[in-house]
Scaffold this active site. Sequence first.
Site, PDB file in Angstrom:
ATOM      1  N   ASP A 265      12.405  -0.440  -8.302  1.00 35.62           N
ATOM      2  CA  ASP A 265      11.690  -1.011  -7.163  1.00 35.62           C
ATOM      3  C   ASP A 265      11.875  -2.523  -7.234  1.00 35.62           C
ATOM      4  O   ASP A 265      12.461  -3.050  -8.194  1.00 35.62           O
ATOM      5  CB  ASP A 265      10.213  -0.579  -7.206  1.00 35.62           C
ATOM      6  CG  ASP A 265       9.598  -0.600  -5.826  1.00 35.62           C
ATOM      7  OD1 ASP A 265       8.636   0.140  -5.574  1.00 35.62           O
ATOM      8  OD2 ASP A 265      10.109  -1.349  -4.968  1.00 35.62           O
TER       9      ASP A 265
HETATM   10  C1  GLC Z   1       8.667  -2.228  -1.941  1.00 38.80           C
HETATM   11  C2  GLC Z   1       8.185  -0.811  -2.182  1.00 38.80           C
HETATM   12  C3  GLC Z   1       9.273   0.209  -2.083  1.00 38.80           C
HETATM   13  C4  GLC Z   1      10.305  -0.274  -1.082  1.00 38.80           C
HETATM   14  C5  GLC Z   1      10.986  -1.485  -1.681  1.00 38.80           C
HETATM   15  C6  GLC Z   1      11.974  -2.121  -0.688  1.00 38.80           C
HETATM   16  O1  GLC Z   1       7.962  -3.127  -2.741  1.00 38.80           O
HETATM   17  O2  GLC Z   1       7.433  -0.544  -3.367  1.00 38.80           O
HETATM   18  O3  GLC Z   1       8.660   1.438  -1.672  1.00 38.80           O
HETATM   19  O4  GLC Z   1      11.255   0.738  -0.835  1.00 38.80           O
HETATM   20  O5  GLC Z   1      10.059  -2.464  -2.120  1.00 38.80           O
HETATM   21  O6  GLC Z   1      11.295  -2.565   0.434  1.00 38.80           O
END
Ligand code: GLC
Length: 746
Positions: A265
């Site tokens: 993430d």
């Molecule tokens: C965010 C979320 C994740 C998302 C990623 C890209 O912080 O936790 O679910 O896909 O970053 O936006």
Amino acid sequence: MRTRVEELLSAMTLEEKAGQLTQYFSFGLHEDDAAVGPSPQRPGEVEDALARGGAGSLLFVTDPAETNRLQRRAVEGSRHGIPLLFGFDVIHGLRTIFPVPIAMAASWDPATMERGQAVAAREARAVGIHWTFAPMVDVARDPRWGRIVEGAGEDPHLGAAVAAAQVRGFQGERLGAPERIIAGPKHFAGYGAALGGRDYDEVDLSDAQLWNVYLPPFEAAVAAGAGNVMTAYMPLNGVPATANRWLLVEVLREQWGFEGFLVSDANAVRNLVTHGFAADPTDAAARAAGAGLDLEMAMTDPAYAHLPEAVASGAVSVEAVDACVRRVLEAKLRLGLFESPYVDEERARAVLADPAHREAAREAAQRSAVLLRNEAVAGAPLLPLDPARLGSVAVLGPLADSRRDTLGPWVFDVDLDETVTVLQGLRTRLGEAVQVRCAPGVRPAQRLFPSIFDAFPGNTPPDPEGFDDEAELARAVDLAREADVAVVVLGEWQHMIGEAASRSSLELPGRQLELLQAVVATGTPVVLLLLNGRPLDLRWAVEHVPAILDVWYPGTQGGTAVADLLLGDVSPGGKLPFSWPRSVGQVPVVHSHTASHEPENQAKRYWDEASTPLFPFGFGLSYARFDHADLTLDRQSLPVGESLTASVTVTNAGDRDADEVVQLYLHQRHGTAARPVRELKGFQRVHLRAGESRTVAFTVGPEHRRYWNAAVRDVVLEASPFDVWVGGDSTAQLTATFTTTDGQAS
Ligand code: GLC
């Protein structure tokens, strides 16, 4: 493909390999683009990385001209011309916005979810996005946690069906199929059990909870062929998911046979230092890559830039790095990106404008709505409304005409002008014959602390200048008084739910309850429409408001679908994907609890409140009425490893066609661990004409009875009597029993 990958690998330097494993955010920000707010990246940081082969993937680019421009920089600007993988959060649509995922789950209709994500995939692929960070398959049993809106609620069986349906919708028959994108189930694993419902906080789960509740939807997504998995931000039992070898290697790859690629993430590799797990970014990079975390999602200064140093010091082997690069290159080859890295911008515009997509979104919004109450007013249920008997309708509440809130969270690049609000939907449907007047009644509730999402334009409602609270409340009440019916649209503003949007209360935010009470006091019949993604405190409403319809965040065609539902063109058929607590004090409350001590007082565990939910899991009313009868099992006794068929006759005893979700629950009466009093183990949504009866059959197999057992610390299948219940929600009373035996033929 393998040959191609090995040729590339052998020609790449360690720096270029690290580059392939780096994904940068790219907000399409040019130095002068202040619209999204200051970018944390250095000016030109991404462009420089592309030029030296320092990036393998980008996210947050949604414009086809921009994806082509950046792709060209990567393909033509670096030594090996390896194309970029573009990822994005296509959570519930790209241009055509579908109801939020919790709403789609409330349809209990895998075909609707599959169709919705296929439309989303077609729009995404057309603009040059190859991969979505979805489905979010985190089981959520604490509605204080804002990301409950992105998942399928409390139950692993429903969650597994929803996960598989979305993967099929995104990916189609095979990975890389045209007009399809790679699905990336997230957040692996256990993220929904955040301590206190506080987003990003630690998760401590027993093995039994992990294997029986939180992991099954991920296993279903992998079994459905998901090409990617995203790791979760938080530590799972103290070990950050992002570098958790047990989770990423032993469970995901060795036990489930996952062959796709992993992505962290956002900034979660660098944050291994924040966790107090890694000593520094180099250590973080070494331990993440060593756990098979293929791609680092980075904002700036990626930790994976330190991989060459980590290999040189022996902290991670070059073989481990190569294994990660192989999986990323294979994904690109499967998508055919080396042959055709660019998209047709003209065609993209046509795909995004396809009216068939809007129609699919409208139907999905119709099928997601859950009717929570529909009491009689003047001798007949208040809903559906009869246009012929309506002179004037008051549409009230702060969410009645808010396009941004009609779409819900996780929406970034959409044509707001084509979004149909509740007010617009009703005005269009009722035409000139009926007077439709609108007032917000209350101002937006304001957040206590700033959020990372405030930077996106239009995401947070401004506090309206000169909003006279008392005058606006009085105006809304006056409209209600003069109307034949008041449709009050309440809930949470969309920025109050989703990521970084946990709440310590489930109350209607701001002065919305006050507005509702004042409108009810006029004596005009009230329909409460909810725009929400979590259960809210409706204790007052269920006592005083005759009709309550939960339409969630219904998407681009939301207002059109709401009008279809309120005026009876279609009957609501959705069911709750979670138990609805009476108040936040009850959290967590789930249908699949064990009996524990003295079952007779299960409903009275609190001194001051009933301990049953306000609405049970699987609950939802209809404009028709359904009877379930003649539950029969084709076998009463069977060996533990065999299956039986349970059949039930469902009758639409109402006077109009409608859908019912027939649900099957199981209870194992005894074993070497106490088992839940009920667990969802089957469901089917059926359409029945008025008066029609149909036999619905369910297979009950060992897969519905096996569970991970803390006494023997393994999966077991046990001989025991079982109770079966079938009905329209988790309190179904129609029951039958069967017994499994240790291996004897029956
Ligand atoms: C965010 C979320 C994740 C998302 C990623 C890209 O912080 O936790 O679910 O896909 O970053 O936006």
